[in-house]
Each structure stands twice: as structure tokens, then as C-alpha cells.
Design a protein around this motif. Structure first.
Motif, PDB file in Angstrom:
ATOM      1  N   ARG A 790       0.818  -1.218   0.000  1.00 53.12           N
ATOM      2  CA  ARG A 790       0.000   0.000   0.000  1.00 53.12           C
ATOM      3  C   ARG A 790       0.849   1.264   0.000  1.00 53.12           C
ATOM      4  NH1 ARG A 790      -3.409   1.544   3.421  1.00 53.12           N
ATOM      5  NH2 ARG A 790      -5.024   2.101   1.949  1.00 53.12           N
ATOM      6  N   SER A 791       2.029   1.197  -0.539  1.00 49.73           N
ATOM      7  CA  SER A 791       2.924   2.354  -0.645  1.00 49.73           C
ATOM      8  C   SER A 791       3.375   2.475  -2.093  1.00 49.73           C
ATOM      9  CB  SER A 791       4.141   2.203   0.271  1.00 49.73           C
ATOM     10  OG  SER A 791       3.736   2.083   1.621  1.00 49.73           O
ATOM     11  N   LYS A 792       3.486   3.705  -2.558  1.00 50.98           N
ATOM     12  CA  LYS A 792       3.814   3.903  -3.962  1.00 50.98           C
ATOM     13  C   LYS A 792       4.539   5.229  -4.150  1.00 50.98           C
ATOM     14  CE  LYS A 792       1.634   3.806  -8.546  1.00 50.98           C
ATOM     15  NZ  LYS A 792       0.362   3.670  -9.294  1.00 50.98           N
ATOM     16  N   LEU A 793       5.452   5.247  -5.090  1.00 52.56           N
ATOM     17  CA  LEU A 793       6.142   6.468  -5.481  1.00 52.56           C
ATOM     18  C   LEU A 793       5.811   6.746  -6.941  1.00 52.56           C
ATOM     19  CD1 LEU A 793       8.221   8.723  -4.776  1.00 52.56           C
ATOM     20  CD2 LEU A 793       9.974   7.230  -5.745  1.00 52.56           C
ATOM     21  N   SER A 794       5.265   7.927  -7.202  1.00 45.54           N
ATOM     22  CA  SER A 794       4.931   8.335  -8.566  1.00 45.54           C
ATOM     23  C   SER A 794       5.649   9.634  -8.878  1.00 45.54           C
ATOM     24  CB  SER A 794       3.419   8.546  -8.716  1.00 45.54           C
ATOM     25  OG  SER A 794       2.708   7.391  -8.333  1.00 45.54           O
ATOM     26  N   GLU A 854       3.319   7.878  -1.499  1.00 47.87           N
ATOM     27  CA  GLU A 854       2.246   7.411  -0.624  1.00 47.87           C
ATOM     28  C   GLU A 854       2.812   6.406   0.372  1.00 47.87           C
ATOM     29  OE1 GLU A 854      -1.389   6.422  -2.984  1.00 47.87           O
ATOM     30  OE2 GLU A 854      -0.075   6.914  -4.670  1.00 47.87           O
ATOM     31  N   PHE A 855       2.448   6.579   1.647  1.00 49.03           N
ATOM     32  CA  PHE A 855       2.983   5.745   2.715  1.00 49.03           C
ATOM     33  C   PHE A 855       1.855   5.031   3.452  1.00 49.03           C
ATOM     34  CE2 PHE A 855       5.971   9.255   2.223  1.00 49.03           C
ATOM     35  CZ  PHE A 855       7.190   8.585   2.140  1.00 49.03           C
ATOM     36  N   PHE A 875       3.266  12.538   0.758  1.00 53.91           N
ATOM     37  CA  PHE A 875       4.001  13.791   0.595  1.00 53.91           C
ATOM     38  C   PHE A 875       4.128  14.071  -0.889  1.00 53.91           C
ATOM     39  CE2 PHE A 875       5.199  12.718   4.876  1.00 53.91           C
ATOM     40  CZ  PHE A 875       5.298  13.948   5.506  1.00 53.91           C
ATOM     41  N   PHE A 876       4.071  15.352  -1.246  1.00 49.22           N
ATOM     42  CA  PHE A 876       4.206  15.676  -2.663  1.00 49.22           C
ATOM     43  C   PHE A 876       5.115  16.887  -2.847  1.00 49.22           C
ATOM     44  CE2 PHE A 876       0.177  17.430  -1.079  1.00 49.22           C
ATOM     45  CZ  PHE A 876       0.298  18.790  -1.365  1.00 49.22           C
ATOM     46  N   LEU A 877       5.744  16.902  -3.995  1.00 45.62           N
ATOM     47  CA  LEU A 877       6.642  17.983  -4.397  1.00 45.62           C
ATOM     48  C   LEU A 877       6.288  18.388  -5.815  1.00 45.62           C
ATOM     49  CD1 LEU A 877       9.311  19.722  -4.399  1.00 45.62           C
ATOM     50  CD2 LEU A 877      10.442  17.657  -5.249  1.00 45.62           C
ATOM     51  N   LEU A 895      -3.605  13.319   3.588  1.00 46.54           N
ATOM     52  CA  LEU A 895      -4.161  12.081   4.146  1.00 46.54           C
ATOM     53  C   LEU A 895      -5.197  11.546   3.167  1.00 46.54           C
ATOM     54  CD1 LEU A 895      -4.798  12.862   7.933  1.00 46.54           C
ATOM     55  CD2 LEU A 895      -3.132  11.260   7.007  1.00 46.54           C
ATOM     56  N   ASP A 896      -4.989  10.313   2.702  1.00 41.63           N
ATOM     57  CA  ASP A 896      -6.011   9.619   1.925  1.00 41.63           C
ATOM     58  C   ASP A 896      -6.917   8.927   2.917  1.00 41.63           C
ATOM     59  OD1 ASP A 896      -4.599  10.425  -0.218  1.00 41.63           O
ATOM     60  OD2 ASP A 896      -3.930   8.445  -0.864  1.00 41.63           O
ATOM     61  N   VAL A 897      -8.206   9.269   2.884  1.00 39.85           N
ATOM     62  CA  VAL A 897      -9.097   8.740   3.901  1.00 39.85           C
ATOM     63  C   VAL A 897      -9.873   7.523   3.426  1.00 39.85           C
ATOM     64  CG1 VAL A 897      -9.285  10.845   5.220  1.00 39.85           C
ATOM     65  CG2 VAL A 897     -10.801  10.514   3.282  1.00 39.85           C
ATOM     66  N   GLY A 898      -9.338   6.806   2.475  1.00 44.95           N
ATOM     67  CA  GLY A 898      -9.835   5.475   2.150  1.00 44.95           C
ATOM     68  C   GLY A 898     -10.994   5.451   1.194  1.00 44.95           C
TER      69      GLY A 898
END
Length: 934
Positions: A790-794, A854-855, A875-877, A895-898
Motif C-alpha cells: 500500500r505504498s507507492k512512489l509516482s 504514498e505511505f 508527501f508531494f513535491l 491524508l487519503d481517507v480510504g
């Protein structure tokens, strides 16, 4: 409506778990109750006949029934945590009753050093099991299984039930749905499996307590725990397992000549994406004996239990259970799904010898060195050659051997022209026997392997009574249909049926031009495109007609549909017919009292489309339309903000594009000639501004641009009327995209491999008196990949430059995905959170970078409640470099609230010259929502 709502809940319960089922039975045999020593029933215990493929499971009340032909049998009883029992029976006639009290399994701790500083023995057991997991997954080439499955869903709570009590009563009369009553589904299927991922299911019997058309969860097949992930959670046998789990040895027991180790599985951080519970591993074999694991998914608790038995010396799951509890949007319920499988025609790959030995390199270092293989030996030899020479392998070498085996196997299939699949996702197909839903009760009584509980019997009985009641009033229903039909006809003749016509004027409608004609005429209501802006006041956009012609049936031509991990649907392959569309649309501005007409022709074939359009309309300066007119209407009426900046144009345009849905290369091209004219705000905006904000004021329709600002900081340019002849071409390429070959035809998956892109635009001044002269080129890359469960880097990177900027008009500048609204739409990766739409648009050069990480576990998600509810942190940049942007940067946290609330709550900070400038809060989406263009 409520019935569909419950059907959706039933699918939500089981969409997270692939699952499946079948079995067999005659009319004589044994039956009884299975209990523990306290007299408590043991639900879903496994019962199988030694040396046969006959098996069953007990129901929720511990009751079982095993139909057997006359003869001698040895029956085995299995239950997690209890000693396996065996009882011989001689079946002659009728049903014998045999009630069994099972004993809890006593564990032997052996030489385990309790409290010592040494490593827990569980780790060496799990290292060996993990090393051999791929081995076990590929060991069976094919099999046929007869499976009986039963699902029982109970809705325990309905949100705001008091608001629709009357509707509920009507539904209960017409259907078999009732709160607290089980929604029962049974099926008997023949499952055919073939490596690497083909599952074919033929449903020979299916029954549902809601009737024939109710949702059936049996389309989902069980994923193996030898796979790295199961139900979107990391398997304890995944190569990554040690990063997510702690293991504890709880002892072992011997049964039927084998030693079984009990391992406690504890996640390092509990929540979505991981399991907890116990797994039993067979000593030396290092395969699964049984498991009892639990995970959570967006508030649902999912318990999975499996019991394995030997089939031709390979341990395979014969008893599987899923128990789900939870709710969504206030609708709560529970579901039980049990499966009894009996295997036949099992074909074992002779390459995978069952007697190989796995050496733990960490604990047995010297022994591991003796059996070590070099990379050259692994890559230059086939697996069958290697296993014929030696019996022992280090865990590390075995994992490498399996990877190399799969590569070699894939290469051989490709050379032979066989079907291959580089995505390795399950390929499921279902065939339903024409008699499946018409089986009699006698048939079900003879084939059912799991006895019904009292509540389930009542559910079926209630359905039967409803069917009888309905069939008894069939004559009345026919009379009612006739009466309604006559009333409708008289209304049409008398002109009284106009309410539908009036509604169509506002909502639009579609007409078929003949029963068999492929032509359809669509009326598009201008009301649907209503919007308000400071240039046109109230504008009605898009009203008119579309004439569509379609050859071929998309549904018939579609080869298959699959579901992504994020839930979105993708087509694997479709051969759509030709499609032609002609449209004539309008746009009317009340403030300008002007009617504009535009339209075009669309033609699509295979995986390409071409569009010819023209007419008169308005367009945003940024052709990507970063601000939707409906959002701009809201800000105009209530916030006294006009974010949209538009101009008028007469144009003719030709577009061509290929469809990258099934290709790893996409091409787009366009040619346009346009006569562009500036527009000004209307003088009186009072009717279109409902709240007067003292600190707000509408801005000019000519956007502020830093590149064209004078020393005082005001925009020094005006957009003069001009003509523009432009061409554009862009290409996107996914060099490492996964694919499949079937029947010699290659199709590509919409996977997460990187996309490389190049874009070229040119303004030509020597044709039709065009006033633009420029050359612009842009390159980019975008990619997203998993960094954990459930973690991703884009990320998305792009850079571009005007190689020739002799005459660049503002609509031809390079614009960026800005956002000034508190709700963020568009791609969550590449959209700025607070950048002005046109401030840093450039006619020179630029570079931009976007990163979204996404963490599953970071700050707030250190608290397990957040993880259980499916909340993620990110976190985003965002970075933009143009000659005037002064290294514009945004840093933010969200926060992604699902799934329950598909929103992302964000706080973003902006920096210029690497100095802090501003902070804003945004409500975003976890998806790329395209609202369309107007």
C-alpha cells in the motif's frame, strides 16, 4: 434500489478475496455433529475419505453429512488446532450417525530455548518455506477440481432505516431480502487449472435465496498464499515477509508420519496490507499444512482459513473459509464463504522433485557453501538438469533457480509460438450450464456437501413461499400490465403523455432510427452545459444534435475484462467495430447576445480515430482547460472570483490519434487554422455575483503573465486579433510494458511501467496569412511503482523549449496544470496545488518535476487505527523553472481517507526563490477525475 445496494455489499465482501467451489455425493453414508470436549460445535471442519477425492465440511452448527455408496471407507476429520481423527466405516444402507469429539492438538516444544538470546526457530523454518514458495506454486502443471461453495451474507444494520420503512416492507414482500435473514448462495462447479494462470470454471449448479438474478460472489477465485500478495496484503510466504512480520515458533506435532510446525505470524505494524494469526508448515517439505490468518480492508475484518491435504504427494487446499465482518456507509453485515474442493487429473511437473532439501544459509553457513551454485551454473543450465545432479540447495540459490526457470520457460513458449502472458495475472473464465439455476431440491439434497443451518433453511423456505405467492397472482399481474398498456396508449393519443417530452428537453434523449438500423440520433440539451463567466454572463454550451453510426458489437468483440489493484477496470483486448459520429452543437451567450455554432465528424476504426471539427466557439487560453466551467460558475457566483480566461475563435481542426489502451505506443497529431479574437468582461456583473466580497474583485479577462509584465508588475500585453496555422504531433512509448500473446496476436497491459513522451508544436506564418511563427519541443517521463505494501512512489518530469520564438501568441505559450480552487481535480501527481493558471506560462523554456509518495505507515499512521481504516499518508513535491518563476516550488502533506471517503485532505506550502510564500488547505481526490471540457 435497496436490493442492488445489498448486492453491491455482497460483492464488496468478496471482491477483496478471490474464492471458489464444488463437490460430490450419493444417497447413503454418514452424518453427525463435530464438537470439542466442551460440547461446542466446530464449524467448517474438514471431512474427507482417504484415498479418494470425496470430501465435505461441517456447517456453522458443526453438522456434516457425507454421502457414500455402499462399501468400506476410512474417513479423516480435520480442524485447525485439533488432532486429525480417522474412523473406518462400512456403509451398507441408509445414513449412519457418527458424532465426533475432537481433541486439541498438543504441541511439542522440543529443544526450543525459551527466553534465550538465540534466534527464534521460526525464522529458519520460514526462510526455507519462503525460498520454496515459488517452487510449490509451479509444482502442479494442471488439475481438475470439483468444488462446492456456500456463501451466507447477513445484513445486520441499515443506515437511517426509519427513513424508508415502507419501502423495506414492500421489498420484503417482493423479494427475499430482510435484515438479519441470510442471503444464501450455493454453487457446484468444475474448475480446470493450467499453469501459469488459467482458471476455467463451469458452473453446473447454482442456487440463491434471493432468486436467479441476485449477485453471485463465486466469480472470485482463491489466490494462493504461495503468491507474494493475497487480498492486497503481503503473504507470510512473500520474499518481503521479514520486512513486515515477526515470527514465533509455538511448537510442533506429528501426524500420519509427518512433523508439522506451528508458527505465530505477527505484523510489525497491524493494519491494511498485512496478516496476523498462525500458519502450519510441514517439516522438510516446507509447504503449508494449514493456516488461520486475519487481515483488514477499509474497515472490514477478513478471516481466512485453509486446510491442506496430500494429493499425489503435493499438499493442496481442500477446505477453505472466508469470514468477513464490517460495514460501509452505515450498512453493516457479516459474510461466511466456505469451499470444499476435491481434486482429480492432477498433473505434477516432473522437474519439481518433492524430495529436494533447502539449506538455510544463515543458520547452516558451512553446508550452504558446499551446495552453492554460481550465477553461471544457474543461468546456463535447465532446472531439471540441476535437480538431477544435486538434491540440496541454499535458500538463495533456490529463489534464483526459480526465476531463471520461469524466464527459460517463457522463452521456450515464445519460440514455439505458444500463448504467453508477461503480466501473470489470473485469467478466469466462467461457463454456466443452462440447467445450473434450474436444479431441483432433490438434486441439491443429493449433491450438497455442507448441510444448511436452520436459518439458511428458513431463508430458502421464505423464497419458495414468495415464488408461490407470485405465481398464484400471475393472472392479476397480466391484467395490470394490460391496463397500464391501454392507459399509456390513450395518453399518447390524447397528448397527455408530455411530461416525458418536457423532461427530455432539459436532460437530452436518444432516438434509434429503425429497429435494425445502426444509426442513432442524440439530442443534447443546452441546459446541461449551462455556465456563468465574466465574459458571457450566462452561457449555454453544447446544445444540439449528434448522429451516431456504429458497426460491430463491443460486448461481443471484447475478449476479457480484468480488475486493477486500485479497482479501476481495464480491457485486455477488444476489437471494436467502426464508429462514425456527426454533431452540430451551439453555444449561446446571454450577456453578448450571440449564438455560436460548431460541430464536426468523428470516425473510429480498430485502435485509431480521426476527428474533423470546426465552427465558432470560445476556448480557455490553456487548451488543456485547467478550470472546469462548473467550478468557475461556483467561484463567480459565490466567491467573486473569475479564474477562467477565454478568447473567441473561428476554426477548422483535424485530429488523429491511436489508442494506447492495448498498445505500448501512442501517437497524436493535429492541424488547426484559427481566427482568434480577444474578449472582455461584461460591464455589469451584478446579476452573476450573488455575494459581494470587499476584499475580492473580478480580474481582467487578459490573464496576468510574469513574462509579459512591466516594471510596475502589470501585464504589458494585449491579445490582438490574429490568425494562427498550427500543427502538433506527440508520441508516448512504454518500452517495458507487459504483454500477452494469444493466437499469435500481441496485446499490451495498462501496467505501471514508465511512459516516455515527446511533443512537437509548430506555428507556420506562410499559410493563410497566419500570424504565428514558432517551434516548440518537449520531452517527458512519468512512472509509478510500489515501494511496499500500500505504498507507492509516482513521479512526472518534463522539460521543453521554444527553438524558434519569432511570433508566439499567448494561446500558444506553454501553460501548466495550475489550481486556484480549494478542491483539486485532475491528476493528483502532476497538478500544482496553488499555482496561478497563467502567471508563469512561458514562450521560452521550462522544466517541471512532480513527485507523490504514498505511505502506509509514516506519522499519524503509526497509530494502528488509521491503518485499519485504510488511511494513507502522502508527501508531494511540485517544481517549476521558467525564466520568471524563480524556482517555484510546492511541498505538501496529505491524508487519503480510504474507499469510504475517496478524498485526500492536503496542506500545501509554496516557495519562490526557495523562500516560503504561502500555505493553503486543499480537498483533493485519490483518483484522476476528468470532468471533461467545455
Amino acid at each position: 434500489m435497496l436490493k442492488n445496494y445489498c448486492a453491491t455489499l455482497l460483492l464488496i465482501f468478496f471482491a477483496a478475496n478471490p474464492a471458489f467451489s464444488q463437490t460430490a455425493q450419493p444417497a447413503t453414508g454418514i452424518k453427525g455433529i463435530i464438537k470439542n470436549k466442551n460440547g461446542d460445535p466446530l464449524p467448517f471442519a474438514g471431512i474427507l475419505v482417504k484415498g479418494t477425492n470425496i470430501s465435505t465440511i461441517s456447517n456453522e452448527e458443526g453438522r456434516y453429512q457425507l454421502d457414500l455408496k455402499p462399501g468400506y471407507y476410512e474417513v479423516i476429520f480435520q480442524y485447525l488446532g485439533f488432532k486429525t481423527g480417522m474412523k473406518p466405516f462400512t456403509v451398507e444402507s441408509g445414513m449412519q450417525t457418527f458424532d465426533l469429539t475432537m481433541e486439541e492438538q498438543a504441541l511439542n516444544l522440543g529443544e526450543v530455548r525459551i527466553g534465550s538470546k538465540g534466534e527464534d526457530p521460526a525464522y529458519t523454518i520460514m526462510r526455507r518455506a519462503i525460498a520454496k514458495s515459488r517452487y510449490h506454486l509451479l509444482q502442479v502443471d494442471s488439475y481438475t477440481a470439483k468444488a462446492y461453495s456456500k456463501s451466507s451474507i447477513v445484513i445486520t444494520d441499515l443506515p437511517m432505516e426509519f427513513l424508508y420503512k415502507k419501502e423495506l416492507k414492500e421489498i420484503e414482500k417482493e423479494t427475499n431480502f430482510k435484515k438479519g435473514v441470510p442471503i444464501l448462495n450455493e454453487s457446484v462447479s468444475i474448475v480446470t487449472f493450467r499453469q501459469p494462470n488459467s482458471y476455467k470454471q463451469k458452473v453446473i449448479a447454482s442456487r440463491n435465496s434471493q432468486g436467479k438474478d441476485f449477485a453471485n460472489p463465486n466469480a472470485y477465485l482463491l489466490a494462493s498464499f504461495y503468491q507474494p500478495e493475497v487480498v492486497k496484503a503481503v503473504s507470510p510466504l512473500s520474499p518481503r515477509a521479514f520486512a513486515y512480520y515477526k515470527f514465533e515458533y509455538q511448537g510442533s506435532f506429528r501426524e500420519n508420519g509427518i512433523e508439522v510446525n506451528k508458527i505465530k505470524v505477527t505484523p510489525r505494524s497491524w493494519g491494511e496490507g498485512v496478516y496476523r494469526g498462525t500458519i502450519h508448515i510441514i517439516e522438510n517439505e516446507w509447504s503449508i499444512y494449514s493456516l488461520d490468518l486475519q487481515t483488514v480492508n477499509t474497515g472490514f475484518t477478513i478471516d481466512i482459513k485453509q486446510v491442506y491435504s496430500p494429493v499425489q504427494d503435493v499438499w493442496m487446499p481442500v477446505n477453505q473459509q472466508f469470514h468477513i465482518r464490517g460495514g460501509i456507509y452505515g450498512l453493516k453485515g457479516k459474510g461466511d464463504f466456505v469451499i470444499s474442493q476435491s481434486f482429480s487429473n492432477v498433473k505434477i511437473n516432473p522437474t519439481f522433485r518433492p524430495d529436494i532439501v533447502v539449506v538455510d544459509s544463515k543458520k547452516e553457513k558451512d553446508e550452504a557453501k558446499k551446495v552453492k551454485l554460481s550465477n553461471r551454473e544457474i543461468k546456463t543450465q535447465k532446472l531439471e538438469e540441476v535437480v538431477s545432479k544435486q538434491k540440496e540447495f541454499s535458500a538463495k540459490n533456490l529463489r534464483k533457480l526459480m526465476k531463471e526457470y520461469e524466464k527459460q520457460d517463457l522463452k521456450e513458449k515464445e519460440e514455439k509460438g505458444e500463448d504467453i502472458d508477461l503480466n501473470f495475472t489470473r485469467k478466469d473464465s466462467t461457463e454456466i450450464d443452462t440447467m445450473a439455476s434450474s436444479r431441483t431440491m432433490a438434486f441439491w439434497d443429493s449433491i450438497r456437501t455442507v448441510p444448511l443451518t436452520n436459518a439458511e433453511v428458513k431463508s430458502y423456505t421464505r423464497l419458495d413461499s414468495i415464488i408461490v405467492m407470485k405465481s398464484g397472482t400471475e393472472e392479476q399481474k397480466d391484467s395490470l400490465k394490460t391496463a397500464k398498456s391501454d392507459t399509456t396508449k390513450s395518453n399518447k393519443k390524447g397528448g397527455g403523455g408530455g411530461s416525458g417530452f418536457i423532461g427530455d428537453i432539459f436532460t437530452g434523449t436518444s432516438f434509434g432510427l429503425g429497429k435494425k438500423s445502426p444509426w442513432r440520433l442524440d439530442y443534447v440539451s443546452p441546459i446541461l452545459g449551462a455556465q456563468i463567466n465574466t465574459v458571457e454572463g450566462l452561457a449555454l454550451h453544447g446544445g444540439g444534435f449528434k448522429l451516431r453510426y456504429k458497426v460491430g458489437n463491443l460486448k461481443k468483440n471484447m475478449e476479457g475484462v480484468e480488475i486493477k489493484e486500485n479497482g479501476s477496470v481495464k480491457r485486455i483486448s477488444s476489437r471494436a467495430g467502426q464508429q462514425l459520429s456527426l454533431n452540430a452543437l451551439t453555444r449561446y451567450s446571454f450577456a453578448r447576445q450571440k449564438l455560436m455554432v460548431f460541430g464536426g465528424v468523428d470516425y473510429g476504426w480498430k485502435r485509431m480515430s480521426i476527428n474533423l471539427s470546426g465552427g465558432q466557439t470560445v476556448s480557455q487560453f490553456n487548451g488543456e482547460h485547467p478550470m472546469h466551467p462548473l467550478l468557475n460558475t461556483f467561484t463567480t457566483l459565490f466567491l467573486e472570483r473569475n479564474f477562467i480566461k477565454i478568447y473567441e475563435k473561428d476554426f477548422v481542426r483535424l485530429d488523429f490519434k491511436t489508442n494506447r489502451e492495448n498498445e505500448h505506443f501512442e501517437l497524436k497529431a493535429n492541424i488547426e487554422f484559427a481566427d482568434r479574437r480577444p474578449l472582455q468582461n461584461v460591464r455589469d456583473m451584478n446579476p452573476y455575483s450573488w455575494i459581494d466580497w470587499n476584499r475580492h474583485a473580478f480580474t481582467s479577462n487578459i490573464p496576468f503573465n510574469a513574462e509579459n509584465a512591466d516594471e510596475s508588475g502589470t501585464t504589458s500585453f494585449e491579445m490582438n486579433p490574429h490568425q494562427a496555422f498550427t500543427i502538433g504531433i506527440s508520441a508516448a512509448y512504454k518500452p517495458w510494458q507487459k504483454y500477452r500473446i494469444k493466437g499469435g496476436k500481441t496485446t499490451f497491459y495498462d501496467d505501471d511501467s514508465p511512459i516516455l513522451s515527446i511533443n512537437y508544436r509548430k506555428g507556420i506564418s506562410t499559410i493563410f496569412g497566419s500570424d504565428v511563427d514558432y517551434d516548440f519541443v518537449q520531452i517527458g517521463i512519468q512512472h509509478g511503482f510500489k515501494t511496499g505494501v500500500r505504498s507507492k512512489l509516482s513521479y512526472k518530469l518534463a522539460a521543453g523549449k521554444f527553438l524558434n520564438d519569432n511570433a508566439v501568441r499567448f494561446p500558444d505559450y506553454q501553460h501548466f496544470a495550475g489550481n486556484r480552487f480549494f478542491f483539486q481535480f485532475g491528476d493528483p501527481v502532476s497538478t500544482f496545488r496553488m499555482l496561478d493558471y497563467y502567471r508563469y506560462s512561458t514562450a521560452t523554456q521550462f522544466a517541471e518535476a512532480h513527485v507523490l509518495s504514498e505511505f502506509r505507515k509514516f506519522l499519524l499512521t503509526q497509530i494502528s487505527w488509521f491503518r485499519i481504516m485504510g488511511i494513507k499518508e502522502n508527501f508531494f513535491l511540485h517544481y517549476l523553472a521558467t525564466p520568471s518563476s524563480n524556482n517555484y516550488t510546492e511541498l505538501g502533506y496529505g491524508l487519503d481517507v480510504g474507499i469510504r471517503f475517496p478524498f485526500r485532505i492536503e496542506v500545501a506550502n509554496s516557495f519562490e526563490g526557495f523562500k516560503y510564500k504561502n500555505t493553503v488547505f486543499r480537498i483533493g481526490t485519490t483518483m484522476n477525475i476528468n470532468l471533461g471540457r467545455n
